[in-house]
Structures are given as C-alpha cells and as structure tokens.
Design an enzyme around this catalytic site. Structure first.
Site, PDB file in Angstrom:
ATOM      1  N   SER A  98     -24.833  33.078 -15.486  1.00 50.08           N
ATOM      2  CA  SER A  98     -23.951  32.254 -16.311  1.00 50.08           C
ATOM      3  C   SER A  98     -22.481  32.549 -16.040  1.00 50.08           C
ATOM      4  O   SER A  98     -21.607  31.792 -16.462  1.00 50.08           O
ATOM      5  CB  SER A  98     -24.228  32.529 -17.790  1.00 50.08           C
ATOM      6  OG  SER A  98     -23.966  33.906 -18.072  1.00 50.08           O
ATOM      7  N   GLY A  99     -22.205  33.693 -15.379  1.00 51.27           N
ATOM      8  CA  GLY A  99     -20.819  34.126 -15.212  1.00 51.27           C
ATOM      9  C   GLY A  99     -20.258  34.774 -16.464  1.00 51.27           C
ATOM     10  O   GLY A  99     -19.041  34.938 -16.589  1.00 51.27           O
ATOM     11  N   HIS A 127      -8.580  40.066 -30.443  1.00 55.33           N
ATOM     12  CA  HIS A 127      -9.920  40.463 -30.001  1.00 55.33           C
ATOM     13  C   HIS A 127     -10.394  39.557 -28.864  1.00 55.33           C
ATOM     14  O   HIS A 127     -10.169  38.339 -28.893  1.00 55.33           O
ATOM     15  CB  HIS A 127     -10.901  40.374 -31.182  1.00 55.33           C
ATOM     16  CG  HIS A 127     -12.215  41.019 -30.942  1.00 55.33           C
ATOM     17  ND1 HIS A 127     -13.248  40.377 -30.306  1.00 55.33           N
ATOM     18  CD2 HIS A 127     -12.673  42.272 -31.254  1.00 55.33           C
ATOM     19  CE1 HIS A 127     -14.298  41.198 -30.236  1.00 55.33           C
ATOM     20  NE2 HIS A 127     -13.972  42.359 -30.812  1.00 55.33           N
ATOM     21  N   SER A 137     -17.974  29.448 -25.093  1.00 58.73           N
ATOM     22  CA  SER A 137     -19.087  30.239 -24.581  1.00 58.73           C
ATOM     23  C   SER A 137     -18.903  30.359 -23.074  1.00 58.73           C
ATOM     24  O   SER A 137     -18.299  29.477 -22.441  1.00 58.73           O
ATOM     25  CB  SER A 137     -20.420  29.551 -24.894  1.00 58.73           C
ATOM     26  OG  SER A 137     -21.471  30.102 -24.122  1.00 58.73           O
ATOM     27  N   ASN A 139     -21.065  29.716 -21.180  1.00 63.53           N
ATOM     28  CA  ASN A 139     -21.867  28.610 -20.662  1.00 63.53           C
ATOM     29  C   ASN A 139     -21.113  27.305 -20.538  1.00 63.53           C
ATOM     30  O   ASN A 139     -21.579  26.378 -19.858  1.00 63.53           O
ATOM     31  CB  ASN A 139     -23.098  28.412 -21.543  1.00 63.53           C
ATOM     32  CG  ASN A 139     -23.983  29.632 -21.568  1.00 63.53           C
ATOM     33  OD1 ASN A 139     -23.770  30.581 -20.815  1.00 63.53           O
ATOM     34  ND2 ASN A 139     -24.992  29.612 -22.437  1.00 63.53           N
ATOM     35  N   HIS A 186     -24.627   8.965  25.587  1.00 63.38           N
ATOM     36  CA  HIS A 186     -25.612   9.918  26.114  1.00 63.38           C
ATOM     37  C   HIS A 186     -24.957  10.961  27.023  1.00 63.38           C
ATOM     38  O   HIS A 186     -25.605  11.520  27.915  1.00 63.38           O
ATOM     39  CB  HIS A 186     -26.726   9.204  26.898  1.00 63.38           C
ATOM     40  CG  HIS A 186     -27.423   8.137  26.129  1.00 63.38           C
ATOM     41  ND1 HIS A 186     -28.558   8.356  25.373  1.00 63.38           N
ATOM     42  CD2 HIS A 186     -27.131   6.819  25.990  1.00 63.38           C
ATOM     43  CE1 HIS A 186     -28.943   7.227  24.806  1.00 63.38           C
ATOM     44  NE2 HIS A 186     -28.090   6.270  25.158  1.00 63.38           N
ATOM     45  N   SER A 316      -9.029  35.173  27.684  1.00 59.29           N
ATOM     46  CA  SER A 316     -10.000  36.153  28.164  1.00 59.29           C
ATOM     47  C   SER A 316      -9.351  37.516  28.317  1.00 59.29           C
ATOM     48  O   SER A 316      -8.179  37.622  28.676  1.00 59.29           O
ATOM     49  CB  SER A 316     -10.583  35.709  29.508  1.00 59.29           C
ATOM     50  OG  SER A 316     -11.401  36.722  30.065  1.00 59.29           O
ATOM     51  N   LYS A 322      -6.839  32.317  31.935  1.00 51.44           N
ATOM     52  CA  LYS A 322      -7.817  31.476  31.234  1.00 51.44           C
ATOM     53  C   LYS A 322      -7.296  31.115  29.841  1.00 51.44           C
ATOM     54  O   LYS A 322      -6.863  31.975  29.087  1.00 51.44           O
ATOM     55  CB  LYS A 322      -9.153  32.203  31.106  1.00 51.44           C
ATOM     56  CG  LYS A 322     -10.311  31.294  30.692  1.00 51.44           C
ATOM     57  CD  LYS A 322     -11.626  32.058  30.749  1.00 51.44           C
ATOM     58  CE  LYS A 322     -12.817  31.127  30.635  1.00 51.44           C
ATOM     59  NZ  LYS A 322     -12.859  30.416  29.355  1.00 51.44           N
ATOM     60  N   ILE A 323      -7.330  29.837  29.521  1.00 52.42           N
ATOM     61  CA  ILE A 323      -6.892  29.339  28.229  1.00 52.42           C
ATOM     62  C   ILE A 323      -8.048  28.575  27.586  1.00 52.42           C
ATOM     63  O   ILE A 323      -8.655  27.710  28.225  1.00 52.42           O
ATOM     64  CB  ILE A 323      -5.667  28.414  28.355  1.00 52.42           C
ATOM     65  CG1 ILE A 323      -4.514  29.139  29.062  1.00 52.42           C
ATOM     66  CG2 ILE A 323      -5.236  27.901  26.987  1.00 52.42           C
ATOM     67  CD1 ILE A 323      -3.970  30.324  28.299  1.00 52.42           C
ATOM     68  N   GLU A 329     -12.430  25.603  18.400  1.00 49.81           N
ATOM     69  CA  GLU A 329     -13.489  26.570  18.122  1.00 49.81           C
ATOM     70  C   GLU A 329     -13.402  27.065  16.678  1.00 49.81           C
ATOM     71  O   GLU A 329     -14.421  27.262  16.012  1.00 49.81           O
ATOM     72  CB  GLU A 329     -13.396  27.731  19.110  1.00 49.81           C
ATOM     73  CG  GLU A 329     -13.778  27.319  20.529  1.00 49.81           C
ATOM     74  CD  GLU A 329     -13.449  28.389  21.563  1.00 49.81           C
ATOM     75  OE1 GLU A 329     -12.939  29.460  21.169  1.00 49.81           O
ATOM     76  OE2 GLU A 329     -13.701  28.151  22.758  1.00 49.81           O
TER      77      GLU A 329
END
Length: 464
Positions: A98-99, A127, A137, A139, A186, A316, A322-323, A329
């Site tokens: 319920s957290g 309080h 609550s 909930n 394709h 790399s 190399k790039i 990504e």
C-alpha cells in the site's frame, strides 16, 4: 547506533538516527525491507509533499485544523516539495504494497519539522497521524501521489521533449527535401523515398505518441483522494476529495478532479497501467527510429552510410578512429527499459485484491522512471543526434542510380518482363539501371531521364 534517539509508536520503542526527521514507523520499515536500496524518486516525493500540503489547506478550510497547525504543516510540506528532506526518505520501494511505510515517512518528517516551524511553539504537539494525515489513508494518498507525479512528469517534461524531437525531424527533413534515397522493405532495396518523407514518417510516429499520452492523462487526472481506507471515505469530510483536487489543480495548473468512483480508483491502477502502455508504444516507436538511424549511419565504408551522425566520443578502447552511434544506442536501451517497466506494471495491475491494489510502490517506481528516462532520452536524441546529422548526398545518389528496383518505373513503357531482364543485368554487372536500359530498349535519353528520375518516383501515381 552511536548517534540515536528513542522514538515510540503503537508497537513500542524504536532507536532512530539522532538527526533524522522521520520517526519509529519509518525506522521499522527501513529495518524490515533491506531489499534493493532503491528509494522513491524525487518526482514522487514532490507529489507526496503536494498532497500533504493541500490536504492541510483543505482541512483548515473545512474547519478540521486550526490555522497555526495548518500553516506549520504547509511550510514543512513545502520543504518536502522543494527536496529539502529527500535524505529522510530512506525506505526501499519493495515494501508494504500500500506504501503505508512511505506515507508515514512523510507524516513523521512533516510533523517533526512542523513542530519546529509553528509560530511561538504552541501548546499542541503536531502529530503525524492526527494532524498531518488527518482525513487521509495511505490507501488514497499513495495512488493520488502516483497520479499527480505522473501527470506532471508527462505534461511538463515528456510531451515537450517529444515535441522537440518531432520538430527536429521535420526541420531536418525539410533541409534535405531534395534528396531521394533508396527505400527499403524487408531490408532490401525498394523504390526511392526522400529523406523528408522518411523523417516525416518518424515525426508522425512521435506526434501520435503525444496524442496517446494526452488521451491517457484524462483518466490519470481522476484522483483517489477522499476514499480513505477502502473507498467509503470514512473519517474524512465528504467534500475533502473534491476540495483537494481543486487545490492541487490551483497549485499545478493541471485540471485534477475527484475520482468518479473511489472503489475503482483504489482497487485498481488501471489508469497507470494504461499510461504505461502508451509509454511502451512510444518506446517501441523510438526504438524503430533509433535503429533506422543506426543502419543509415552504418559504415562508414562497409555499411549503408547514407547519413553521418555527429562524432561525439571515441567508439573503441582498442580501435583508433572508430566512432559509434552512441545516442541511438542510449535511446534504444532506454526503450528496452521502458518496455520492461511496463511488464512489471502490468503484473502489478493484476494485484488489485478486492478494495486495494497492493503493488503501489513498484507501480510508482517503474511508471515514474519510464516517464523520466523517456523524457531525457527524447530530448537528448533531438539535441545531440537528429538536429546535428548530415546527409551523404553523393553516396545516396550513387546507390539510388544502381538500385535495380528503379526499373519498376519502366513497367508502363516496356512491360514487366523486359524490365525484369534489365534489373537482373544491372544487378549482375553492378551497373546503373539507366545505362543498361539504354542498351536494351529503344527509349531515348530524354525518356529514360524522365522515367528514372528518383524524385519523380517519390511523388506516387503513374510515371509519364
């Protein structure tokens, strides 16, 4: 603990760090759930602070809390909103479903801080349950906080980031509207399309994603607050839920409203599940786009090499020069995470046992993480990749000219069978289609130039 104090709750005494604003119930949860070290996000804590602040405001307006207590609670809750007490939210997200632990965590922090802030000290000790949590609550507080945080994240961050990405594709497409490239189906050569047409397709994907988000937000803005324990609204003013929604709307500028049915709003997380599904759909689309750009950028010598993404960092640790397409990504990994998060949220959505869903913390974590990382990744994609990419015009022109499928445009002039022979010969001898067609047909150079113009092919209809 070397630096500690003793706090008490209904179950007895607990040793708590001396300077912590939280109390016994929070410490019990810290001790009970040493699971992942993952805490609730800044966006959730901010939303939780907003709920507590506006709950106090409404309770005062309804005559339930006096002004001194209300002012102190609101000031303390504002500090929670502003992130001043994030270190005092130590509870693992893998906790009670319920957290409740995190709701009490906020109540304890706010009450302790409010007692420090109240004017003149006052006679009443504020309080955590009787004042900060009055009329509430766990909930209804936790699912309300999930919805507020998610709606704000989507509205203020994700949609603007997607708009920026959409515009980046439209602007870059317009810049290269005169470039016809080989279309692919394709993963094989097909009829030409322009860079602009391809990028407009990406922009439309993103635009539809925004529309999906906007539609899902309509359900997310229904707030469970006011249902208390099981949806009946026991121990709260009947006007509390609607007044809290109005107060949150005023503070955030978002049109929140009380749930039409509190039993549905607390027993299910259908609206967050729906929103997560839309995030997943967007992630699927962005993964397709990111991978398309990776393919188009591949090479530079042995790949497709139609576009050139900006070089941002060495690719790399062993191969000099190399790039790699690092932004693409990055965004595809974000998409994979969002898809995984959606699976977790889907399973969590099935845990609405009778009057309460009992996987609320994990829903909050995964939903808000998806919104945050998609927002950041989309913005980064627009800023560091799409807006800076370049097109290799000469390579594209050469590849288009050697594309055997161009003979499709000759079908109306020489027939399918003759066109197929030209395509096979051009492919076998690695020669331009126009050159082979000149040898194998009676068409003039003018007719061939007209029929095999790649830009004309991108406009559809019959070639004249």
């Amino acid at each position: 603990m070397s630096e500690s104090r003793i706090e008490t709750d209904s179950m007895g005494e607990v040793e708590v760090p001396k300077n912590a604003y939280y109390g016994a119930q929070t410490q019990r949860a810290v001790d009970n759930f040493p699971v992942s070290g993952i805490r609730f996000s800044r966006s959730f804590i901010q939303a939780l602070g907003m709920v507590k602040k506006n709950a106090a405001k409404v309770n005062h307006a309804l005559g339930e809390l006096d002004s001194g207590i209300t002012d102190a609670i609101q000031k303390a809750a504002q500090e929670v909103i502003d992130g001043k007490h994030d270190d005092d939210f130590p509870i693992d997200i893998f906790q009670t479903g319920s957290g409740t632990s995190t709701n009490m965590n906020s109540n304890e922090i706010i009450s302790r801080r409010a007692n420090e802030l109240k004017d003149g000290g006052g006679d009443v000790e504020i309080h955590p349950n009787d004042h900060v949590n009055y009329g509430q609550s766990s909930n209804d507080v936790i699912p309300t906080s999930i919805r507020v945080a998610a709606v704000l994240g989507v509205s203020n961050n994700l949609i603007p980031a997607l708009q920026k990405l959409k515009e980046a594709f439209l602007e870059k497409g317009a810049e290269f509207s005169d470039v016809a490239k080989t279309g692919r189906t394709h993963l094989m050569d097909a009829m030409p399309v322009t860079i602009e047409q391809e990028f407009q397709g990406y922009a439309r994907q993103i635009e539809l994603g925004i529309e999906r988000l906007e539609a899902a937000l309509d359900r997310m803005t229904e707030l469970p607050q006011g249902g208390t324990a099981v949806g009946t609204g026991l121990n709260t003013n009947p006007e509390f839920g609607s007044k809290v929604a109005e107060a949150l709307s005023e503070e955030t500028g978002i049109d929140f409203k009380e749930a039409e049915n509190h039993f549905e709003a607390q027993a299910t997380v259908d609206a967050p599940v729906e929103l997560s599904g839309q995030l997943k759909t967007i992630a699927v689309g962005l993964m397709k786009i990111g991978n398309d750009l990776r393919w188009m950028n591949s090479g530079p010598n042995s790949g497709i090499g139609e576009i050139q993404l900006e070089a941002l960092q060495p690719g790399s640790s062993i191969m000099p020069g190399k790039i790699n397409p690092v932004i693409e990504e990055s965004i595809t990994m974000v998409c994979a995470q969002v898809i995984g998060n959606d699976s977790t949220i889907t399973v969590a959505g099935q845990s609405g046992n009778f009057e309460l869903n009992v996987m609320l913390p994990v829903v909050a974590h995964n939903l808000l993480e998806s919104i945050e990382i998609l927002s950041n990744a989309a913005d980064n994609f627009a800023e560091r990749s799409v807006s800076r990419l370049n097109v290799n015009r000469e390579k594209i022109a050469d590849m288009v000219g050697r594309n055997p499928v161009l003979v499709t445009a000759l079908n109306p002039l020489i027939g399918y069978d003759k066109a197929a022979k030209i395509a096979k010969k051009a492919f076998k001898e690695e020669r331009p289609v126009k050159e082979v067609a000149r040898e194998m047909t009676d068409l003039s150079d003018t007719e061939l130039d007209e029929a095999l113009d790649p830009i004309k092919m991108t406009k559809g209809g019959f070639m004249e």
